[in-house]
Design an enzyme around this catalytic site. Structure first.
Site, PDB file in Angstrom:
ATOM      1  N   CYS A 108      93.063  90.318  50.025  1.00  0.00           N
ATOM      2  CA  CYS A 108      92.880  91.694  50.498  1.00  0.00           C
ATOM      3  C   CYS A 108      91.397  92.054  50.392  1.00  0.00           C
ATOM      4  O   CYS A 108      90.617  91.307  49.793  1.00  0.00           O
ATOM      5  CB  CYS A 108      93.703  92.645  49.633  1.00  0.00           C
ATOM      6  SG  CYS A 108      93.159  92.604  47.916  1.00  0.00           S
TER       7      CYS A 108
ATOM      8  N   HIS B 168     100.133  95.325  32.372  1.00  0.00           N
ATOM      9  CA  HIS B 168      99.218  94.853  33.430  1.00  0.00           C
ATOM     10  C   HIS B 168      97.839  95.498  33.244  1.00  0.00           C
ATOM     11  O   HIS B 168      97.742  96.696  32.926  1.00  0.00           O
ATOM     12  CB  HIS B 168      99.806  95.224  34.795  1.00  0.00           C
ATOM     13  CG  HIS B 168      99.090  94.597  35.949  1.00  0.00           C
ATOM     14  ND1 HIS B 168      97.875  95.071  36.400  1.00  0.00           N
ATOM     15  CD2 HIS B 168      99.394  93.547  36.745  1.00  0.00           C
ATOM     16  CE1 HIS B 168      97.482  94.329  37.436  1.00  0.00           C
ATOM     17  NE2 HIS B 168      98.379  93.394  37.655  1.00  0.00           N
TER      18      HIS B 168
ATOM     19  N   GLU C 229      95.630  96.564  35.273  1.00  0.00           N
ATOM     20  CA  GLU C 229      95.348  97.765  36.068  1.00  0.00           C
ATOM     21  C   GLU C 229      96.004  98.994  35.437  1.00  0.00           C
ATOM     22  O   GLU C 229      95.394 100.060  35.331  1.00  0.00           O
ATOM     23  CB  GLU C 229      95.845  97.576  37.505  1.00  0.00           C
ATOM     24  CG  GLU C 229      95.577  98.803  38.355  1.00  0.00           C
ATOM     25  CD  GLU C 229      96.304  98.789  39.688  1.00  0.00           C
ATOM     26  OE1 GLU C 229      96.349  97.740  40.341  1.00  0.00           O
ATOM     27  OE2 GLU C 229      96.840  99.846  40.074  1.00  0.00           O
TER      28      GLU C 229
ATOM     29  N   THR D  91      98.893 100.147  41.925  1.00  0.00           N
ATOM     30  CA  THR D  91      98.692 100.022  43.389  1.00  0.00           C
ATOM     31  C   THR D  91      99.560  98.965  44.045  1.00  0.00           C
ATOM     32  O   THR D  91      99.699  98.948  45.262  1.00  0.00           O
ATOM     33  CB  THR D  91      97.218  99.635  43.674  1.00  0.00           C
ATOM     34  OG1 THR D  91      96.923  98.462  42.906  1.00  0.00           O
ATOM     35  CG2 THR D  91      96.257 100.740  43.322  1.00  0.00           C
TER      36      THR D  91
ATOM     37  N   CYS E 275      98.442 100.658  47.411  1.00  0.00           N
ATOM     38  CA  CYS E 275      97.264 100.420  48.263  1.00  0.00           C
ATOM     39  C   CYS E 275      97.679  99.889  49.633  1.00  0.00           C
ATOM     40  O   CYS E 275      98.766  99.343  49.796  1.00  0.00           O
ATOM     41  CB  CYS E 275      96.290  99.469  47.572  1.00  0.00           C
ATOM     42  SG  CYS E 275      96.787  97.756  47.677  1.00  0.00           S
TER      43      CYS E 275
ATOM     44  N   SER F  81     100.471  87.825  39.139  1.00  0.00           N
ATOM     45  CA  SER F  81     100.032  88.746  40.186  1.00  0.00           C
ATOM     46  C   SER F  81     101.179  89.689  40.542  1.00  0.00           C
ATOM     47  O   SER F  81     102.240  89.253  40.990  1.00  0.00           O
ATOM     48  CB  SER F  81      99.590  87.939  41.416  1.00  0.00           C
ATOM     49  OG  SER F  81      99.630  88.749  42.569  1.00  0.00           O
ATOM     50  N   SER F  82     100.942  90.962  40.344  1.00  0.00           N
ATOM     51  CA  SER F  82     101.999  91.957  40.558  1.00  0.00           C
ATOM     52  C   SER F  82     102.428  92.018  42.030  1.00  0.00           C
ATOM     53  O   SER F  82     103.616  91.977  42.341  1.00  0.00           O
ATOM     54  CB  SER F  82     101.488  93.317  40.091  1.00  0.00           C
ATOM     55  OG  SER F  82     102.344  94.331  40.500  1.00  0.00           O
TER      56      SER F  82
END
Ligand code: SF4
Length: 389
Positions: A43, A163, A165, A233, A271, A300-301
């Site tokens: 991304c 996580h 984030e 996100t 996002c 990785s979420s």
């Protein structure tokens, strides 16, 4: 960043993937057709973070020590490449001892998912040079959460409490005032919170259930009277919307529709890149396919949610690289419910088959190419034949 783009491309680009994309995201040989989702892989936030890390190495003299806080993104191969550049890794939440070992002239790279406010403040106090690669979409969640905090509204964050984030986001809720937060992971936890909002209940039981997922001093009897919802996100869009809807309905029942504005806020912070990859996969899953391969880091979420979407429809194998396809009889893949790799036998059917492929936002195209090549190799199609197509 411009000066390093060619180097970044040479590490992560794939001509084969570009070619498949140009041909309608399809490739067929020897009875096997692969269908690539319309949106997949890197991304904009990840590309920018990697470019910045490479640019940092290029811009600072070679004798300058550059450290990365944890992982730049959730992909082991990319993190290895970053280390190969001579960038050292320290933990994503360095201890005071680790920070004490840094020198004021050292460079610290903050990863795409950001870092906690306390860590940033300590590094600034030390005088380190910060290269901040935090994605703008993550920062817009922070802005929302800070606003809730200023208005004494508790942030309910739909996300994974551990996580990076979400940890960075929750730190924003408490750093600039007396704000509080609570992280809910799924709809079951949301229902538990809704029930508590409406009926009250066992406070100790509540605090035990959400241990590690709320701010210090959080009291569900006090801090659930005005709430604002935000999300990590990279969550599943449908689930996030349902979390919002259920919490809104609980607050409306408790305080009445006319008073709702005083007690409930929400802001959709999924996002665009996550949304695009989920939408593209949803479309792909409407087509007949024998199985789906999801490529990406296991922590990785956004990738794990792609795998979750696949699992609901057809056999799905979540793999971090092509080597996991051990043979045409054995594949080793990540089972996120068991939190470990498992082995499946007889996974690759003979005869005419169609295989769906997608990859998370932190997965580079070269790993997707490796996967495609391996898949065809296992069906007896040479890499040379694929390139010649
Ligand atoms: S997945 Fe979304 S929030 Fe995360 S880096 Fe990519 S664009 Fe930014």
């Amino acid at each position: 960043m411009e000066a390093v783009q060619a180097q970044v491309l040479s590490h992560y680009r794939s001509e084969l993937v570009d070619r498949i994309r140009a041909r309608g995201h399809l490739l067929s040989a020897d009875g096997m057709t692969i269908k690539l989702a319309k949106e997949f892989g890197f991304c904009y936030g990840v590309e920018r973070a990697i470019d910045l890390a490479y640019a940092a190495r290029k811009s600072f003299p070679l004798d300058k020590h550059i450290f990365l806080l944890g992982e730049i993104i959730h992909n082991p191969e990319v993190n290895d490449q970053i280390r190969n550049l001579g960038i050292q890794t320290i933990s994503n939440k360095p201890t005071d001892e680790e920070i004490g070992r840094l020198r004021s002239e050292d460079v610290l790279i903050i990863p795409a998912f950001g870092t906690e406010v306390a860590t940033r403040r300590k590094l600034e106090a030390k005088g380190c040079i910060l290269v901040d690669t935090t994605c703008g979409d993550v920062m817009s969640v922070w802005k929302r959460v800070r606003q809730y905090s200023k208005e004494s509204v508790t942030s309910i964050i739909h996300g994974k409490a551990k996580h990076e984030e979400t940890k960075a986001t929750t730190s924003q809720a408490t750093a600039y005032g007396a704000g509080h937060y609570l992280v809910v992971f799924n709809l079951d936890e949301t229902d538990y919170v809704c029930d508590y909002i409406f009926h009250g209940g066992d406070k100790q039981g509540f605090l035990e259930k959400f241990k590690g997922a709320y701010s210090s001093g959080f009291d569900p009897d006090v801090h659930l009277q005005a709430i604002g919802v935000a999300n990590q996100t990279t969550m599943l869009r449908g689930e996030t919307e349902e979390v919002q809807r259920r919490l809104k309905s609980a607050m409306a029942k408790k305080y009445g529709e006319t008073e709702l504005d005083k007690h409930f806020r929400f802001f959709d912070t999924i996002c665009g890149a996550t949304q695009d990859r989920q939408d593209a996969l949803q479309k792909l899953l409407r087509e007949p396919m024998d199985f789906l391969l999801v490529i990406g880091g296991y922590n990785s979420s956004n990738t794990s949610h792609l795998a979750e979407m696949g699992e609901a429809k057809l056999p799905t194998y979540f793999i971090k690289n092509a080597a996991k396809m051990v043979s045409d009889r054995v594949i080793i893949h990540y089972n996120q419910h068991l939190n470990k790799e498992v082995e499946t036998r007889n996974w690759l059917p003979a005869g005419k088959i169609t295989v769906g492929i997608t990859a998370g936002a932190s997965c580079p195209n070269n790993l997707i190419e490796d996967t495609i090549r391996r898949l065809f190799e296992l069906r007896g199609v040479s890499v040379h034949e694929l390139i010649e197509q």
